[in-house]
Design an enzyme around this catalytic site. Structure first.
Site, short mmCIF file in Angstrom:
data_model
loop_
_atom_site.label_atom_id
_atom_site.label_comp_id
_atom_site.label_asym_id
_atom_site.label_seq_id
_atom_site.Cartn_x
_atom_site.Cartn_y
_atom_site.Cartn_z
N ARG A 140 0.91 -1.21 0.12
CA ARG A 140 0.11 -0.03 0.01
C ARG A 140 0.89 1.34 -0.05
NH1 ARG A 140 -5.14 -1.70 4.06
NH2 ARG A 140 -6.04 -3.01 2.61
N GLY A 147 -8.77 -7.64 -1.13
CA GLY A 147 -9.20 -8.35 -0.21
C GLY A 147 -8.41 -9.76 -0.20
N LYS A 206 -19.83 -14.46 4.47
CA LYS A 206 -21.14 -14.02 4.74
C LYS A 206 -21.94 -13.53 3.69
CE LYS A 206 -20.16 -12.98 9.67
NZ LYS A 206 -19.78 -11.63 10.37
#
Length: 397
Positions: free
Chosen positions: A36, A349, A198
């Site tokens: 990053r 992710g 989820k």
């Protein structure tokens, strides 16, 4: 979408405050992955090379917002950034206040300041106007180069654009340039692959992307909510009871567009060394837990991916942290990487981590830095931070 870009600004002799995403992983005070930081270097270097000075600001971790917290200060970031730039980076002890203002005012062209963790102040996440105004008072120009936070309406991302001419940095620009064409006019067949634990994290994306894709392939633990909704035994697999009706409705409305695995790898416990079996969905044993998609499902997904001209992938197919249950994720990654003449977008992710772990990142059209921001961009076609940049363009043009 009209907004200022880097080439629209003359940085010479000006102080530019840049929102970066330096939320890097730390272990015992050491940075374990500096991707990053490296991603922000083109924007930082461009300002410095054009005789400007740079004030950098970011969050790190999840502080409570009640002042400095040990282990979440920006010192390791300043050290690593200094090494990467071969240049001194002065790190301050706060991000607002008289001492910060004096340091900013004394900044000379070619110099860099790094502010302390923005989220040590609760006003940052609240989108407080006064806090944003204090940040803006440090500089002449603002650049947002933190795509990973563009889905947040935080002070350093949104409200600050009310007070300074504001541009998208090179990293944010690249994300927009790579993702927008897929949202607006994807080449077909268009395949989306979604995984993760989820359904609650992905339901809005599922509902928004289904009408646009030719096939939506699902993996990860969220498939078990769909299975239970359809009446299948799911053993001890993760299920979100509050979303059973939604899962059933989506299956009925989507028809053949929605593709669920036909078999899964189940284990007698959630453990890297658990006893495991490959079973068809309708044969799942009670008391066991699903941890990956099965062999037949991998082949089914590979067949569909092979014909795609656009692939968007976010979320692992199983518990890829455990090597025995990483096969689904790794095989999907390989299949996407092998595509020729196709646009392949990896949505940040865990899927980005899986692709990097396999050394396949350079085989993809684009690996997003966004995670949640990338998902939100695909959901709505815009982001709060981008809307703020558009309004800023109207105000300062």
């Amino acid at each position: 979408m009209k907004y200022f870009q880097m080439h629209d600004f003359d940085f010479k002799g000006k102080r530019t405050i840049v929102r970066v995403d330096f939320n890097v992983p730390l272990e015992n005070g050491r940075i374990t992955d500096d991707k990053r930081i490296q991603a922000a270097l083109p924007t930082i270097r461009h300002i410095l090379d054009n005789s400007g000075s740079v004030i950098l600001m970011s969050h790190l971790g999840r502080p409570k917002g009640e002042g400095p917290e040990k282990g979440l200060k920006m010192d390791p970031v300043a050290k690593r950034l200094s090494e990467l730039l071969s240049k001194d980076v002065r790190k301050l002890d706060d991000c607002i206040g008289d001492d910060v203002k004096k340091a900013a005012e004394s900044l000379q062209p070619g110099e860099i300041l790094l502010l302390e963790n923005l989220r040590f102040h609760k006003e940052e996440k609240k989108g407080d106007e006064e806090f944003a105004k204090k940040l803006a008072s440090l500089a002449d120009l603002y650049v947002n180069d933190a795509f990973g936070t563009c889905h947040r309406s935080h002070a350093s991302v949104a409200q600050i654009t009310n007070y300074l001419p504001s541009a998208a940095g090179f990293l944010v620009q690249k994300e927009i340039d790579m993702i927008s064409p897929v949202i607006d006019s994807p080449k077909r067949p268009y395949i989306a692959i979604l995984g993760g634990a989820k359904i609650s994290d992905k339901i809005r994306l599922i509902e928004s992307i289904l009408p646009k894709v030719d096939r939506l392939l699902l993996g990860g633990a969220m498939i078990f909510t769909f299975y239970k909704a359809a009446g299948f035994e799911i053993g001890k697999s993760l299920v979100e009871e509050d979303f059973l009706k939604d899962a059933l409705r989506i299956q009925k409305e989507a028809g053949e567009k929605l593709v669920l695995p036909i078999d899964v790898v189940v284990a007698d416990k959630f453990d890297a060394d658990a006893k495991a079996e490959n079973v068809f969905v309708e044969e799942m044993p009670a008391g066991w837990i699903g941890l990956d998609i099965g062999e037949a499902s991998i082949k089914l997904f590979q067949t569909m991916i092979a014909n795609a001209k656009t692939v968007v992938w976010n979320g692992p197919m199983g518990v890829f942290e455990f090597e025995r249950f990483a096969t689904g994720t790794l095989e999907v990654a390989r299949s996407v990487a092998e595509l020729k003449d196709a646009t392949t977008i990896i949505g940040g992710g865990d899927s980005a981590s899986a692709v990097a772990k396999m050394g396949l990142a350079d085989k993809m059209t684009h690996v997003s830095t966004g995670g949640g921001a990338t998902l939100k961009f695909f959901e709505s076609g815009t982001l709060p931070a981008l809307e703020c940049l558009e309004k800023n363009h109207e105000k300062f043009s």
